[in-house]
Design an enzyme around this catalytic site. Structure first.
Site, PDB file in Angstrom:
ATOM      1  N   ARG A  17       0.841  -1.198   0.000  1.00 26.89           N
ATOM      2  CA  ARG A  17       0.000   0.000   0.000  1.00 26.89           C
ATOM      3  C   ARG A  17       0.873   1.244   0.000  1.00 26.89           C
ATOM      4  O   ARG A  17       1.970   1.231   0.573  1.00 26.89           O
ATOM      5  CB  ARG A  17      -0.883   0.089   1.253  1.00 26.89           C
ATOM      6  CG  ARG A  17      -2.021  -0.887   1.353  1.00 26.89           C
ATOM      7  CD  ARG A  17      -1.708  -2.057   2.194  1.00 26.89           C
ATOM      8  NE  ARG A  17      -1.070  -1.727   3.456  1.00 26.89           N
ATOM      9  CZ  ARG A  17      -1.701  -1.242   4.531  1.00 26.89           C
ATOM     10  NH1 ARG A  17      -3.001  -1.015   4.496  1.00 26.89           N
ATOM     11  NH2 ARG A  17      -1.048  -1.014   5.653  1.00 26.89           N
ATOM     12  N   GLY A  83      11.497  -8.489   6.379  1.00 26.97           N
ATOM     13  CA  GLY A  83      12.939  -8.582   6.560  1.00 26.97           C
ATOM     14  C   GLY A  83      13.563  -9.691   5.736  1.00 26.97           C
ATOM     15  O   GLY A  83      12.918 -10.311   4.891  1.00 26.97           O
ATOM     16  N   ASP A 233       9.153  -3.976   8.805  1.00 31.25           N
ATOM     17  CA  ASP A 233       7.777  -3.621   9.150  1.00 31.25           C
ATOM     18  C   ASP A 233       7.447  -3.909  10.608  1.00 31.25           C
ATOM     19  O   ASP A 233       6.671  -3.173  11.239  1.00 31.25           O
ATOM     20  CB  ASP A 233       6.770  -4.292   8.208  1.00 31.25           C
ATOM     21  CG  ASP A 233       6.979  -5.792   8.040  1.00 31.25           C
ATOM     22  OD1 ASP A 233       7.773  -6.386   8.794  1.00 31.25           O
ATOM     23  OD2 ASP A 233       6.344  -6.370   7.141  1.00 31.25           O
ATOM     24  N   GLY A 398      -2.973  -5.996  11.293  1.00 31.62           N
ATOM     25  CA  GLY A 398      -4.243  -6.451  10.723  1.00 31.62           C
ATOM     26  C   GLY A 398      -4.908  -7.538  11.526  1.00 31.62           C
ATOM     27  O   GLY A 398      -6.140  -7.602  11.622  1.00 31.62           O
TER      28      GLY A 398
END
EC number: 2.7.1.5
Length: 482
Positions: A17, A83, A233, A398
């Site tokens: 995104r 990663g 992330d 999420g």
């Protein structure tokens, strides 16, 4: 009132995104808008699972142009990804060889070979990174064994987000949090471990200087600053996890589930090694002492195989099934990338004398029960490492939207669970950019902003969710699988 428009590019293994965060410098409100979403998936090259870098770059630029074309001034850009995966560049900055995906099978058996040659304890004491078959250390070992001819062509080794930053700016930056996932960074000096590089036969000049996030890398189209964020992330997600106190743990719940503690010192003793705990880099001099759990990858694959379109309905159906009828070890290698997740689960249950789940709801219940059991196991391991019980668990990402799994987690771990924010990686990405823009100073300050802007949901342990003796029996069954 000044509004800063910040683009957070968040790439996952199945989708990407480009998000736009609008931040008010006056009232400190943060709003998020999804500008562009695109699929990400492995592509097959000569029988190997790889990433399509040109496609990813093109989709990122498409998203950034949508923002520019909307008439809004873009103040900064940051990129975070998963990663361990890397890119090799030649002297002209062109990619050498395929960009392998971590689920490619070329590393099968390599970790065991490296451990035998170097010693498991030696590797762990140096790096503090848990042993996973796809760690970059083993990917590079597979590459040097299979394709030694490439070595003479390579000038630079970069992680995927560093490569994408390079494509936007022309500047190579090696970001700390993602570098630590390689199992090549010495946790004692926060720099590349030269002995491990020598073992691989790779020159230190490939790797360059590691830099911590929170600074400008370069400019996109000579006008928009591209910032170095916590480009792993999970590192970004932890920045936005509003930890209630120093004994609270986080669970970044998505394709992978990563449960851990935010600490000022790494933990590389024998107990941590035996528990396969990892010590990945964070920001503000902190470490992410955590454990990787296979996560909702299993559930996502189930939904794909069974053509599930109404996921909330399936979760409700799973909740209605009898609990703990079938238990698996979600971290078993057979679930890493099977040709059929359904068959892999059923075969595992068959081999371990479990009830074999057949319906989609039964399979989903098996996954949720097993994940919650594993969360309990890891929480107990983390408590043992810090010498104190876990006070609360903050589930971000999420997967925090799965209220049933959140409740199971509270029931099994016996502590309060707080769910949110959902867009944890994106927010942490934004937080790093705000630090680089001198709007905030550290993660603690940003977490206060997160709580003010994104309300949390609380889940408490149900007092009588299952008779203690029945649960103890199931708990023993699960522990025997691990």
């Amino acid at each position: 009132m000044t509004i800063l428009n910040i683009a957070a590019v968040d790439l996952g293994a199945s989708s990407g995104r480009v998000m736009l965060a609008s931040y008010s410098t006056e009232n400190h409100k943060i709003s998020l808008e999804e500008i562009h979403r695109f699929k990400n998936q492995f592509v097959s090259q000569n029988g190997h699972e790889c990433w399509d870098l040109a496609y990813l770059e093109n989709e990122i630029v498409n998203g950034l142009r949508k923002i520019s074309n909307s008439g809004r001034t873009l103040h900064s850009i940051g990129i975070d990804t998963w990663g361990v995966d890397y890119v090799l560049l030649d002297q002209n900055g062109e990619v050498v060889g395929p960009t392998y995906a971590y689920r490619d099978h070329r590393t099968d058996g390599v970790m065991q070979k490296v451990q035998a040659e170097l010693g498991k304890e030696v590797i762990y004491r140096k790096t503090g990174i848990q042993f996973l078959t796809f760690n970059t250390l083993y990917q590079l070992k597979a590459m040097t064994d299979e394709n030694p001819a490439w070595l003479s062509q390579v000038k630079d080794f970069v992680m995927i987000p560093d490569y994408l930053n390079y494509r936007l700016t022309g500047v190579i930056n090696r970001e700390y949090t993602n570098a630590t996932t390689t199992q090549l960074v010495n946790v004692n000096i926060d720099s590349w471990d030269t002995a491990l590089l020598d073992y691989l036969g790779l020159p230190a000049s490939w790797f360059g200087r590691i830099r911590h996030p929170g600074h400008q890398v370069g400019l996109w189209e000579n006008r928009v600053p591209v910032m170095s964020v916590a480009s792993h992330d999970t590192a970004s997600a932890v920045i936005s996890a509003p930890l209630s106190d120093e004994n609270a743990a986080y669970l970044c719940s998505g394709t992978w589930s990563l449960m851990g503690l935010d600490t000022t010192t790494p933990c590389t003793d024998e107990c941590a090694m035996n528990a396969n705990i990892t010590n990945e880099g964070g920001i503000d001099g902190h470490y992410r002492v955590l454990k990787n759990i296979m996560g909702l990858w299993l559930f996502n694959r189930l939904c794909t195989e069974r053509d599930v379109t109404d996921i909330p309905a399936l979760v409700k159906q799973a909740e209605a099934e009898l609990p703990f009828q079938s238990l698996i070890n979600p971290n078993a290698e057979c679930f890493l990338n099977p040709s059929s997740m359904v068959e892999a689960i059923q075969q595992y249950c068959r081999e371990h004398n479990q009830v074999i789940p057949k319906t989609t709801a039964q399979l989903a219940r098996c996954i949720f029960d097993s994940l919650a059991m594993l969360y309990r196991k890891v929480a107990l391991e983390l408590a043992g490492l810090q010498g104190k019980p876990i006070s609360a668990l903050h589930i971000v990402g999420g997967g925090s939207q799965n209220a049933f799994l959140n409740q199971l987690c509270a029931d099994l771990c016996g502590i309060d669970v707080f769910a949110g924010p959902v867009e944890a990686s994106v927010l942490g990405n934004v937080g790093c950019q705000l630090m680089a823009l001198d709007q905030i100073h550290n993660a603690a300050e940003f977490r206060q902003l997160v709580v003010k802007n994104f309300p949390l949901k609380q889940f408490k342990k149900r007092p009588h969710f299952m008779p203690a003796s029945d649960f103890e029996e199931k708990w023993c069954e699960f522990c025997a699988l691990n």
